[in-house]
Motif scaffolding. Sequence first.
Motif, PDB file in Angstrom:
ATOM      1  N   UNK A 191      -3.914   2.259  -7.262  1.00 59.90           N
ATOM      2  CA  UNK A 191      -3.989   3.697  -7.476  1.00 59.90           C
ATOM      3  C   UNK A 191      -3.429   4.429  -6.264  1.00 59.90           C
ATOM      4  N   UNK A 192      -2.496   5.350  -6.511  1.00 60.57           N
ATOM      5  CA  UNK A 192      -1.883   6.127  -5.438  1.00 60.57           C
ATOM      6  C   UNK A 192      -2.874   7.185  -4.974  1.00 60.57           C
ATOM      7  N   UNK A 193      -3.152   7.167  -3.686  1.00 65.58           N
ATOM      8  CA  UNK A 193      -4.091   8.131  -3.115  1.00 65.58           C
ATOM      9  C   UNK A 193      -3.335   9.147  -2.288  1.00 65.58           C
ATOM     10  N   UNK A 194      -3.492  10.398  -2.639  1.00 73.97           N
ATOM     11  CA  UNK A 194      -2.865  11.481  -1.878  1.00 73.97           C
ATOM     12  C   UNK A 194      -3.968  12.262  -1.165  1.00 73.97           C
ATOM     13  N   UNK A 195      -4.552  11.602  -0.171  1.00 76.06           N
ATOM     14  CA  UNK A 195      -5.660  12.207   0.561  1.00 76.06           C
ATOM     15  C   UNK A 195      -5.554  11.837   2.030  1.00 76.06           C
ATOM     16  N   UNK A 196      -6.311  12.507   2.889  1.00 75.66           N
ATOM     17  CA  UNK A 196      -6.277  12.176   4.325  1.00 75.66           C
ATOM     18  C   UNK A 196      -6.690  10.736   4.612  1.00 75.66           C
ATOM     19  N   UNK A 197      -7.372  10.088   3.664  1.00 73.72           N
ATOM     20  CA  UNK A 197      -7.801   8.714   3.884  1.00 73.72           C
ATOM     21  C   UNK A 197      -6.634   7.729   3.825  1.00 73.72           C
ATOM     22  N   UNK A 198      -5.498   8.183   3.277  1.00 74.92           N
ATOM     23  CA  UNK A 198      -4.306   7.336   3.266  1.00 74.92           C
ATOM     24  C   UNK A 198      -4.278   6.357   2.108  1.00 74.92           C
ATOM     25  N   UNK A 199      -3.326   5.419   2.189  1.00 72.46           N
ATOM     26  CA  UNK A 199      -3.106   4.465   1.110  1.00 72.46           C
ATOM     27  C   UNK A 199      -4.258   3.475   1.005  1.00 72.46           C
ATOM     28  N   UNK A 200      -4.441   2.975  -0.219  1.00 74.87           N
ATOM     29  CA  UNK A 200      -5.548   2.064  -0.472  1.00 74.87           C
ATOM     30  C   UNK A 200      -5.121   1.082  -1.556  1.00 74.87           C
ATOM     31  N   UNK A 201      -5.385  -0.196  -1.354  1.00 72.11           N
ATOM     32  CA  UNK A 201      -4.972  -1.203  -2.329  1.00 72.11           C
ATOM     33  C   UNK A 201      -6.035  -1.392  -3.398  1.00 72.11           C
ATOM     34  N   UNK A 202      -7.300  -1.379  -3.041  1.00 67.68           N
ATOM     35  CA  UNK A 202      -8.371  -1.595  -4.005  1.00 67.68           C
ATOM     36  C   UNK A 202      -8.891  -3.019  -3.927  1.00 67.68           C
ATOM     37  N   UNK A 203     -10.197  -3.223  -4.116  1.00 72.71           N
ATOM     38  CA  UNK A 203     -10.793  -4.545  -3.908  1.00 72.71           C
ATOM     39  C   UNK A 203     -10.312  -5.608  -4.883  1.00 72.71           C
ATOM     40  N   UNK A 228       0.802  -1.220   0.000  1.00 70.86           N
ATOM     41  CA  UNK A 228       0.000   0.000   0.000  1.00 70.86           C
ATOM     42  C   UNK A 228       0.836   1.271   0.000  1.00 70.86           C
ATOM     43  N   UNK A 229       2.096   1.192   0.436  1.00 74.44           N
ATOM     44  CA  UNK A 229       2.889   2.414   0.598  1.00 74.44           C
ATOM     45  C   UNK A 229       4.126   2.495  -0.292  1.00 74.44           C
ATOM     46  N   UNK A 230       4.581   1.398  -0.853  1.00 71.19           N
ATOM     47  CA  UNK A 230       5.805   1.437  -1.664  1.00 71.19           C
ATOM     48  C   UNK A 230       5.580   2.236  -2.939  1.00 71.19           C
ATOM     49  N   UNK A 231       6.623   2.958  -3.347  1.00 68.65           N
ATOM     50  CA  UNK A 231       6.530   3.783  -4.554  1.00 68.65           C
ATOM     51  C   UNK A 231       6.920   3.016  -5.808  1.00 68.65           C
ATOM     52  N   UNK A 232       7.461   1.818  -5.650  1.00 68.98           N
ATOM     53  CA  UNK A 232       7.845   0.998  -6.795  1.00 68.98           C
ATOM     54  C   UNK A 232       6.950  -0.239  -6.846  1.00 68.98           C
ATOM     55  N   UNK A 233       6.946  -0.970  -7.952  1.00 61.86           N
ATOM     56  CA  UNK A 233       6.175  -2.214  -7.994  1.00 61.86           C
ATOM     57  C   UNK A 233       6.629  -3.183  -6.910  1.00 61.86           C
ATOM     58  N   UNK A 234       5.677  -3.883  -6.309  1.00 68.49           N
ATOM     59  CA  UNK A 234       5.966  -4.876  -5.270  1.00 68.49           C
ATOM     60  C   UNK A 234       5.473  -6.232  -5.773  1.00 68.49           C
ATOM     61  N   UNK A 235       6.334  -7.245  -5.697  1.00 63.41           N
ATOM     62  CA  UNK A 235       5.978  -8.588  -6.123  1.00 63.41           C
ATOM     63  C   UNK A 235       5.887  -9.481  -4.895  1.00 63.41           C
ATOM     64  N   UNK A 236       4.769 -10.206  -4.764  1.00 57.21           N
ATOM     65  CA  UNK A 236       4.599 -11.165  -3.682  1.00 57.21           C
ATOM     66  C   UNK A 236       4.785 -12.573  -4.237  1.00 57.21           C
ATOM     67  N   UNK A 237       5.622 -13.358  -3.550  1.00 56.88           N
ATOM     68  CA  UNK A 237       5.964 -14.708  -3.979  1.00 56.88           C
ATOM     69  C   UNK A 237       5.602 -15.668  -2.861  1.00 56.88           C
ATOM     70  N   UNK A 238       4.930 -16.759  -3.208  1.00 54.69           N
ATOM     71  CA  UNK A 238       4.513 -17.726  -2.200  1.00 54.69           C
ATOM     72  C   UNK A 238       5.679 -18.579  -1.718  1.00 54.69           C
ATOM     73  N   UNK A 239       5.583 -19.057  -0.502  1.00 54.16           N
ATOM     74  CA  UNK A 239       6.540 -20.042  -0.003  1.00 54.16           C
ATOM     75  C   UNK A 239       6.467 -21.278  -0.897  1.00 54.16           C
ATOM     76  N   UNK A 240       7.625 -21.838  -1.200  1.00 51.33           N
ATOM     77  CA  UNK A 240       7.668 -23.036  -2.025  1.00 51.33           C
ATOM     78  C   UNK A 240       7.673 -22.769  -3.514  1.00 51.33           C
ATOM     79  N   UNK A 241       7.589 -21.508  -3.913  1.00 45.76           N
ATOM     80  CA  UNK A 241       7.613 -21.176  -5.341  1.00 45.76           C
ATOM     81  C   UNK A 241       8.945 -21.601  -5.944  1.00 45.76           C
TER      82      UNK A 241
END
Length: 301
Positions: free
Chosen positions: A270-282, A128-141
């Motif tokens: 989508x990067x949100x620059x509002x008081x509501x803070x970071x948001x990942x999206x459904x 939610x906060x990183x400025x670059x792409x973030x990749x998530x990899x599962x254990x055992x991949x």
Amino acid sequence: MPRTVTVGLDGSHESRAAAEWAAREAKLRGLPLKVVHVWEPVPEPMAQAPLLGAETQQHWSEAIPREAAAGIRIRHPEVDVVMEQVSGRPAEVLPGVAKDAELLVLGSRGMSGVGGFMVGSVGLAVVAHAECPVVLVRAGEQAADEHTMDPAGIPSAAAPFRPVVLGLDATNPDDALIGFAFEAARLRGTSLRVVHGWNEPPYIAYGMPPDLEMNARIAAEEAAAVAETLRPWRQKFPAVEVVADSLSGKAANHLVDASREASLVVVGRRVRRSPLGAHIGPVTHAVLHHATAPVAVVPHD
């Protein structure tokens, strides 16, 4: 400062799988690999206990990244590996560490018995906060998991890569997201499958008879919007074969289905620059938890 592929390491099985994935990605991109170990200091009362003295803490905090980096250098001798150790809370430190990275790679536990991730609070906070792409990899991949079957019907790292899957919102397309997916497919020498989900007409929810003519018209309009969005990218990446699917229904469900035959799933935040803070999206949130392939989350305006 040269860009890097950066991986967060804590010694767990999932973070070691992430480090292996990151090393392979660094080789594809021709970039150095930075192995970052975030050491969260032990609270002062515990740190003073006989078995958790300063020397013991220092030994273990240094041993984890040093041993991991040494193993990666042996298995991936063509990759330049650097090591960095920082202290603090991982959710707070990693987004800052990744500011100079091409992408940040993190591990995530696989769900027991079903496909997908068990994404913890740290992973979600970093995404939610990183400025670059973030990749998530599962254990055992494993490397072979990203590839098609060999002639014997067994996944093999020597076989071609599976397609890269892109989740596309044709109403609000973003160049950073689309460009990342096309480049990922180009680097892997594989095709790009673009998945676009559109909402069914309201009468479906009320159990009314379907209007086949309206359905066909909406489907044609949505497919045309996807084709127009991808047209300049097809020209920019002529070597990348593109398969575009414009499907009615929830985009997250279609992306999770597509992940079963993917080497990488690319979605946006989508990067949100509002008081509501970071948001990942459904949609991205659902894909993060249920996709069976590594997931890249690309921040964009």
